[in-house]
Design a protein around this motif. Structure first.
Motif, PDB file in Angstrom:
ATOM      1  N   PRO A  51     -59.772 -79.006  94.897  1.00 19.57           N
ATOM      2  CA  PRO A  51     -60.782 -79.868  95.516  1.00 19.57           C
ATOM      3  C   PRO A  51     -61.791 -79.033  96.328  1.00 19.57           C
ATOM      4  O   PRO A  51     -61.444 -77.997  96.911  1.00 19.57           O
ATOM      5  CB  PRO A  51     -59.976 -80.772  96.455  1.00 19.57           C
ATOM      6  N   THR A  52     -63.016 -79.505  96.375  1.00 15.97           N
ATOM      7  CA  THR A  52     -64.105 -78.796  97.053  1.00 15.97           C
ATOM      8  C   THR A  52     -63.771 -78.419  98.486  1.00 15.97           C
ATOM      9  O   THR A  52     -64.110 -77.325  98.938  1.00 15.97           O
ATOM     10  CB  THR A  52     -65.374 -79.665  97.027  1.00 15.97           C
ATOM     11  N   GLU A  53     -63.086 -79.297  99.223  1.00 15.19           N
ATOM     12  CA  GLU A  53     -62.843 -79.044 100.640  1.00 15.19           C
ATOM     13  C   GLU A  53     -61.903 -77.862 100.897  1.00 15.19           C
ATOM     14  O   GLU A  53     -61.786 -77.400 102.027  1.00 15.19           O
ATOM     15  CB  GLU A  53     -62.313 -80.297 101.351  1.00 15.19           C
ATOM     16  N   PHE A  54     -61.265 -77.328  99.869  1.00 17.44           N
ATOM     17  CA  PHE A  54     -60.393 -76.163 100.021  1.00 17.44           C
ATOM     18  C   PHE A  54     -61.146 -74.850  99.809  1.00 17.44           C
ATOM     19  O   PHE A  54     -60.571 -73.783  99.999  1.00 17.44           O
ATOM     20  CB  PHE A  54     -59.242 -76.221  99.007  1.00 17.44           C
ATOM     21  N   LEU A  55     -62.417 -74.927  99.413  1.00 18.77           N
ATOM     22  CA  LEU A  55     -63.151 -73.730  99.002  1.00 18.77           C
ATOM     23  C   LEU A  55     -64.353 -73.452  99.893  1.00 18.77           C
ATOM     24  O   LEU A  55     -64.990 -74.362 100.413  1.00 18.77           O
ATOM     25  CB  LEU A  55     -63.637 -73.887  97.558  1.00 18.77           C
ATOM     26  N   GLU A  56     -64.667 -72.164  99.996  1.00 16.20           N
ATOM     27  CA  GLU A  56     -65.848 -71.710 100.717  1.00 16.20           C
ATOM     28  C   GLU A  56     -66.504 -70.623  99.868  1.00 16.20           C
ATOM     29  O   GLU A  56     -65.818 -69.717  99.384  1.00 16.20           O
ATOM     30  CB  GLU A  56     -65.408 -71.139 102.062  1.00 16.20           C
ATOM     31  N   PRO A  57     -67.828 -70.687  99.680  1.00 15.73           N
ATOM     32  CA  PRO A  57     -68.489 -69.649  98.883  1.00 15.73           C
ATOM     33  C   PRO A  57     -68.487 -68.312  99.615  1.00 15.73           C
ATOM     34  O   PRO A  57     -68.527 -68.263 100.847  1.00 15.73           O
ATOM     35  CB  PRO A  57     -69.914 -70.171  98.703  1.00 15.73           C
ATOM     36  N   ILE A  58     -68.422 -67.251  98.849  1.00 13.66           N
ATOM     37  CA  ILE A  58     -68.541 -65.895  99.386  1.00 13.66           C
ATOM     38  C   ILE A  58     -69.892 -65.381  98.921  1.00 13.66           C
ATOM     39  O   ILE A  58     -70.172 -65.344  97.719  1.00 13.66           O
ATOM     40  CB  ILE A  58     -67.420 -64.980  98.872  1.00 13.66           C
ATOM     41  N   THR A  59     -70.727 -64.985  99.870  1.00 14.20           N
ATOM     42  CA  THR A  59     -72.095 -64.613  99.518  1.00 14.20           C
ATOM     43  C   THR A  59     -72.326 -63.116  99.432  1.00 14.20           C
ATOM     44  O   THR A  59     -73.393 -62.692  99.021  1.00 14.20           O
ATOM     45  CB  THR A  59     -73.089 -65.215 100.530  1.00 14.20           C
ATOM     46  N   ARG A  60     -71.317 -62.325  99.807  1.00 13.77           N
ATOM     47  CA  ARG A  60     -71.534 -60.873  99.738  1.00 13.77           C
ATOM     48  C   ARG A  60     -71.566 -60.428  98.278  1.00 13.77           C
ATOM     49  O   ARG A  60     -70.867 -60.950  97.438  1.00 13.77           O
ATOM     50  CB  ARG A  60     -70.444 -60.133 100.492  1.00 13.77           C
ATOM     51  N   TYR A  61     -72.366 -59.447  98.016  1.00 16.89           N
ATOM     52  CA  TYR A  61     -72.390 -58.865  96.682  1.00 16.89           C
ATOM     53  C   TYR A  61     -72.979 -57.477  96.791  1.00 16.89           C
ATOM     54  O   TYR A  61     -74.070 -57.298  97.318  1.00 16.89           O
ATOM     55  CB  TYR A  61     -73.221 -59.699  95.704  1.00 16.89           C
ATOM     56  N   LYS A  62     -72.248 -56.512  96.327  1.00 16.49           N
ATOM     57  CA  LYS A  62     -72.734 -55.145  96.305  1.00 16.49           C
ATOM     58  C   LYS A  62     -72.615 -54.653  94.871  1.00 16.49           C
ATOM     59  O   LYS A  62     -71.512 -54.463  94.361  1.00 16.49           O
ATOM     60  CB  LYS A  62     -71.904 -54.263  97.238  1.00 16.49           C
ATOM     61  N   PRO A  63     -73.745 -54.475  94.197  1.00 14.23           N
ATOM     62  CA  PRO A  63     -73.666 -54.017  92.806  1.00 14.23           C
ATOM     63  C   PRO A  63     -73.055 -52.625  92.707  1.00 14.23           C
ATOM     64  O   PRO A  63     -73.216 -51.804  93.608  1.00 14.23           O
ATOM     65  CB  PRO A  63     -75.127 -54.011  92.342  1.00 14.23           C
ATOM     66  N   ARG A  64     -72.323 -52.404  91.632  1.00 17.12           N
ATOM     67  CA  ARG A  64     -71.716 -51.094  91.408  1.00 17.12           C
ATOM     68  C   ARG A  64     -72.800 -50.068  91.112  1.00 17.12           C
ATOM     69  O   ARG A  64     -73.787 -50.363  90.458  1.00 17.12           O
ATOM     70  CB  ARG A  64     -70.739 -51.156  90.236  1.00 17.12           C
ATOM     71  N   ASP A  65     -72.580 -48.864  91.589  1.00 19.24           N
ATOM     72  CA  ASP A  65     -73.500 -47.759  91.349  1.00 19.24           C
ATOM     73  C   ASP A  65     -72.944 -46.925  90.199  1.00 19.24           C
ATOM     74  O   ASP A  65     -72.312 -45.894  90.405  1.00 19.24           O
ATOM     75  CB  ASP A  65     -73.658 -46.921  92.618  1.00 19.24           C
ATOM     76  N   TYR A  66     -73.144 -47.400  88.989  1.00 18.80           N
ATOM     77  CA  TYR A  66     -72.586 -46.734  87.807  1.00 18.80           C
ATOM     78  C   TYR A  66     -73.102 -45.307  87.654  1.00 18.80           C
ATOM     79  O   TYR A  66     -72.396 -44.445  87.161  1.00 18.80           O
ATOM     80  CB  TYR A  66     -72.904 -47.526  86.545  1.00 18.80           C
ATOM     81  N   LYS A  67     -74.318 -45.074  88.057  1.00 19.34           N
ATOM     82  CA  LYS A  67     -74.928 -43.754  87.901  1.00 19.34           C
ATOM     83  C   LYS A  67     -74.176 -42.687  88.681  1.00 19.34           C
ATOM     84  O   LYS A  67     -74.034 -41.548  88.242  1.00 19.34           O
ATOM     85  CB  LYS A  67     -76.382 -43.796  88.360  1.00 19.34           C
ATOM     86  N   ASN A  68     -73.668 -43.046  89.861  1.00 17.73           N
ATOM     87  CA  ASN A  68     -73.009 -42.065  90.726  1.00 17.73           C
ATOM     88  C   ASN A  68     -71.491 -42.138  90.691  1.00 17.73           C
ATOM     89  O   ASN A  68     -70.828 -41.440  91.455  1.00 17.73           O
ATOM     90  CB  ASN A  68     -73.518 -42.226  92.158  1.00 17.73           C
ATOM     91  N   GLU A  69     -70.916 -42.983  89.844  1.00 22.57           N
ATOM     92  CA  GLU A  69     -69.453 -43.034  89.727  1.00 22.57           C
ATOM     93  C   GLU A  69     -68.948 -41.856  88.930  1.00 22.57           C
ATOM     94  O   GLU A  69     -69.595 -41.390  88.007  1.00 22.57           O
ATOM     95  CB  GLU A  69     -69.021 -44.332  89.042  1.00 22.57           C
ATOM     96  N   LYS A  70     -67.774 -41.389  89.303  1.00 22.30           N
ATOM     97  CA  LYS A  70     -67.189 -40.249  88.586  1.00 22.30           C
ATOM     98  C   LYS A  70     -65.916 -40.656  87.924  1.00 22.30           C
ATOM     99  O   LYS A  70     -65.231 -41.508  88.265  1.00 22.30           O
ATOM    100  CB  LYS A  70     -66.928 -39.104  89.538  1.00 22.30           C
TER     101      LYS A  70
END
Length: 70
Positions: A51-70
């Motif tokens: 049910p909706t009342e059990f949930l809360e949206p999470i607004t954080r988002y950090k895209p992965r930096d694929y270019k610098n991953e090893k």
């Protein structure tokens, strides 16, 4: 909230504890959502209709930096 939003439980729901995060995979008339809950390694814990009342949206988002991953 809508499909593919990241959410967390604000109170325990069955065996799933408050604070557990998941992704909305289906919406039911805005009153409940099918949520795939995940652990801290990204593995699925369970899929539940919540049910909706059990949930809360999470607004954080950090895209992965694929270019610098090893």
């Amino acid at each position: 909230m809508k499909e593919l939003d990241v959410v967390k439980l604000v109170k325990d729901f069955g065996k799933i504890k408050a604070g557990t995060e998941g992704v909305i995979v289906c919406e039911y008339d805005g009153k409940a959502f099918e949520v795939e809950f995940i652990d801290n390694t990204g593995q699925t814990i369970d899929v539940q209709t919540v049910p909706t009342e059990f949930l809360e949206p999470i607004t954080r988002y950090k895209p992965r930096d694929y270019k610098n991953e090893k």
